[in-house]
Write a protein that holds these residues in place. Structure first.
Motif, PDB file in Angstrom:
ATOM      1  N   VAL A 143      95.978  91.851   6.987  1.00 40.55           N
ATOM      2  CA  VAL A 143      94.658  91.893   6.344  1.00 40.55           C
ATOM      3  C   VAL A 143      94.171  90.496   5.976  1.00 40.55           C
ATOM      4  O   VAL A 143      93.145  90.350   5.317  1.00 40.55           O
ATOM      5  CB  VAL A 143      94.665  92.809   5.102  1.00 40.55           C
ATOM      6  CG1 VAL A 143      95.029  94.222   5.486  1.00 40.55           C
ATOM      7  CG2 VAL A 143      95.602  92.279   4.017  1.00 40.55           C
ATOM      8  N   GLY A 144      94.887  89.471   6.401  1.00 45.90           N
ATOM      9  CA  GLY A 144      94.427  88.107   6.209  1.00 45.90           C
ATOM     10  C   GLY A 144      94.492  87.603   4.783  1.00 45.90           C
ATOM     11  O   GLY A 144      93.755  86.685   4.414  1.00 45.90           O
ATOM     12  N   GLY A 145      95.373  88.166   3.964  1.00 40.34           N
ATOM     13  CA  GLY A 145      95.488  87.721   2.573  1.00 40.34           C
ATOM     14  C   GLY A 145      95.802  88.873   1.645  1.00 40.34           C
ATOM     15  O   GLY A 145      96.424  89.867   2.043  1.00 40.34           O
ATOM     16  N   ALA A 172      85.527  97.263   3.046  1.00 41.54           N
ATOM     17  CA  ALA A 172      86.597  96.921   3.982  1.00 41.54           C
ATOM     18  C   ALA A 172      86.048  96.182   5.202  1.00 41.54           C
ATOM     19  O   ALA A 172      86.632  95.173   5.648  1.00 41.54           O
ATOM     20  CB  ALA A 172      87.339  98.186   4.411  1.00 41.54           C
ATOM     21  N   PHE A 173      84.925  96.641   5.749  1.00 40.80           N
ATOM     22  CA  PHE A 173      84.316  95.967   6.896  1.00 40.80           C
ATOM     23  C   PHE A 173      83.871  94.555   6.515  1.00 40.80           C
ATOM     24  O   PHE A 173      84.020  93.611   7.292  1.00 40.80           O
ATOM     25  CB  PHE A 173      83.125  96.770   7.424  1.00 40.80           C
ATOM     26  CG  PHE A 173      83.483  97.813   8.434  1.00 40.80           C
ATOM     27  CD1 PHE A 173      83.613  97.496   9.770  1.00 40.80           C
ATOM     28  CD2 PHE A 173      83.698  99.128   8.055  1.00 40.80           C
ATOM     29  CE1 PHE A 173      83.956  98.449  10.714  1.00 40.80           C
ATOM     30  CE2 PHE A 173      84.036 100.103   8.988  1.00 40.80           C
ATOM     31  CZ  PHE A 173      84.169  99.765  10.316  1.00 40.80           C
ATOM     32  N   ARG A 227      85.201  91.082   8.162  1.00 42.54           N
ATOM     33  CA  ARG A 227      84.279  90.113   8.767  1.00 42.54           C
ATOM     34  C   ARG A 227      84.449  88.735   8.130  1.00 42.54           C
ATOM     35  O   ARG A 227      84.539  87.721   8.825  1.00 42.54           O
ATOM     36  CB  ARG A 227      82.838  90.604   8.593  1.00 42.54           C
ATOM     37  CG  ARG A 227      81.802  89.697   9.253  1.00 42.54           C
ATOM     38  CD  ARG A 227      80.397  90.260   9.102  1.00 42.54           C
ATOM     39  NE  ARG A 227      80.026  90.385   7.691  1.00 42.54           N
ATOM     40  CZ  ARG A 227      79.880  91.537   7.056  1.00 42.54           C
ATOM     41  NH1 ARG A 227      80.093  92.676   7.694  1.00 42.54           N
ATOM     42  NH2 ARG A 227      79.531  91.576   5.785  1.00 42.54           N
ATOM     43  N   ASP A 228      84.531  88.680   6.799  1.00 40.23           N
ATOM     44  CA  ASP A 228      84.656  87.395   6.107  1.00 40.23           C
ATOM     45  C   ASP A 228      85.975  86.697   6.430  1.00 40.23           C
ATOM     46  O   ASP A 228      86.035  85.464   6.468  1.00 40.23           O
ATOM     47  CB  ASP A 228      84.538  87.602   4.594  1.00 40.23           C
ATOM     48  CG  ASP A 228      83.154  88.045   4.156  1.00 40.23           C
ATOM     49  OD1 ASP A 228      82.208  87.913   4.968  1.00 40.23           O
ATOM     50  OD2 ASP A 228      83.015  88.529   3.011  1.00 40.23           O
TER      51      ASP A 228
END
Length: 435
Positions: free
Chosen positions: A29-31, A99-100, A104-105
């Motif tokens: 989840v990138g973090g 969540a989307f 995206r961020d």
């Protein structure tokens, strides 16, 4: 029902399984977790002000491990193994939107994680006792057999989606039973009026007048076929491969005394025998079901069925991004074998099929309002819907409606009316459009 209005416990235990899972999924989840996660042991991890997502059983983790991403999450959600709680101002729409936005961020594109991350995740799952064989597919998941888009498989796919029961759809759709985007003059316009206006718009674009003949390919529950006959005087042939739909339309034809104007056939579009015959041809949100490989055949049927110079109008959804078709959830739980593509690619197919494209009318924002109307009726009739199809299918449809509205709102999906003429004859399109 699909979301649960609850009070969040003030003493949720930190650590435990939730903390272990949160640490294991960081690379995916990138973090940090973007949601507040509650595990089946009562422990919680993640931001206290985030949407509350509960994993109620180890099977939810197993599904996500065996089917990472959209499919595994959808399986866990529809079975109730995963819950998104309505609490602290969050609901399913807001939670998914959040969540989307985070994905995206953080630039998450669905790429494969490292071997080290996968190994750590597997060790964590093993440590919490969630490693095991994949759970059985939910009962609501499609299980089709046969060659892709053979007539037999297509009948099974359409039956899976459309033959839940006519009563089920009548509790979600408005009385005209138009299962496609409406044409909304304003956000406040009632759904029934917006669908009436859409049907009239299609008939005007086709130039229908009393006595003209119309072929309605994939006629659904007959909203356009009946409207064209009642309000524009057309003589209509509608084709469907859904037996429940034909039964429903035939009853309405008898009720309204339209037996001399409307004929409904239980017939595959590929088997329509007429050539150079109809004054106009329509196909409303049916082209998504014919598949990529069969789309040239579909385009040729539209072309050959209409008279030279006659008009053809399709209304069709489009999709951009990673997934052609409908995506893992849609294709497994709603419309098996569905295929969507960018609208420009559809236009190219139709032009190669011999039709001249004259207008492309985007209705994406209109679909957001249409689905909102369906969701309002869904909520109002939730008890009866659950009696008809059970809790799991109701959860499927909640996710479908909420997710669909988001996709149109955010531009991941679109819908367009494409107006064409068969060019080997004199057409009657006006010099100046009034639509």
């Amino acid at each position: 029902m699909t979301t649960t209005a609850t009070q969040r416990p003030t003493t949720g235990r930190t650590g435990g399984i939730a903390a272990q899972l949160a640490a294991a999924v960081e690379p995916f989840v990138g973090g940090d977790l973007p949601v507040r996660l509650r595990a089946w042991d009562g422990s919680e991890a993640g931001p206290v002000d985030g949407p509350l997502v509960e994993l109620r059983t180890p099977d939810a983790v197993r599904r996500l491990l065996w089917h990472p991403g959209e499919l595994g999450a959808a399986q866990a959600y529809v079975t109730g193994e995963l819950e998104v709680h309505e609490v602290d101002g969050w609901d399913l729409d807001q939670a998914l939107t959040h969540a989307f936005s985070v994905a995206r961020d953080r630039g998450l594109s669905g790429g494969r994680p490292s071997i080290a991350a996968m190994s750590r995740a597997v060790r964590t799952v093993m440590g919490i006792g969630a490693l095991g064989r994949p759970p059985a597919a939910p009962a609501s998941q499609a299980k089709l057999r046969g060659r892709l888009h053979s007539q037999l498989r297509d009948r099974s796919a359409i039956s899976f989606h459309y033959d839940l029961s006519n009563e089920f759809y009548s509790l979600i759709l408005e009385p005209q039973m138009a299962y496609s985007s409406g044409y909304h003059s304003s956000p406040e316009q009632p759904l029934e009026e917006a669908q009436f206006d859409k049907l009239s718009l299609v008939c005007r674009k086709l130039g229908l007048e009393p006595g003209m003949t119309l072929l309605d390919v994939g006629c659904g529950w007959g909203s356009l076929s009946l409207h064209a006959a009642e309000h524009f005087g057309a003589k209509v042939v509608g084709v469907t491969i859904a037996a429940e739909q034909k039964k429903f339309i035939d009853a309405r034809i008898a009720e309204r005394g339209l037996g001399d104007k409307v004929t409904i056939r239980l017939q595959d579009y590929r088997d329509v025998p007429e050539r150079d015959h109809f004054d106009a041809v329509s196909s409303i949100e049916m082209g998504e079901h014919v598949g990529q490989g069969n789309y040239p055949t579909y385009a040729s049927v539209l072309h050959r069925s209409v008279k030279p110079g006659g008009r053809v109008l399709i209304q069709q959804m489009s999709r951009t991004g990673k997934w052609p078709g409908g995506g893992p959830f849609i294709e497994n739980f709603i419309a098996p074998d569905m295929y969507m593509r960018p609208v420009g690619e559809t236009v190219a197919f139709l032009e190669r099929g011999g039709l001249e494209v004259r207008d492309v009318h985007g209705l994406r924002e209109h679909y957001v309002l249409t689905v909102a109307g369906w969701l309002e009726r869904f909520d109002a009739n939730l008890e009866r819907l659950t009696e008809l199809v059970g809790e799991e299918v109701v959860r499927v449809w909640r996710l479908y409606l909420v997710g669909g509205a988001m996709a149109f709102r955010d531009g991941r999906m679109g819908v367009d009316q494409i107006l064409m003429v068969r060019p080997d004859g004199q057409h009657t399109l006006p010099w100046v459009r009034d639509w």
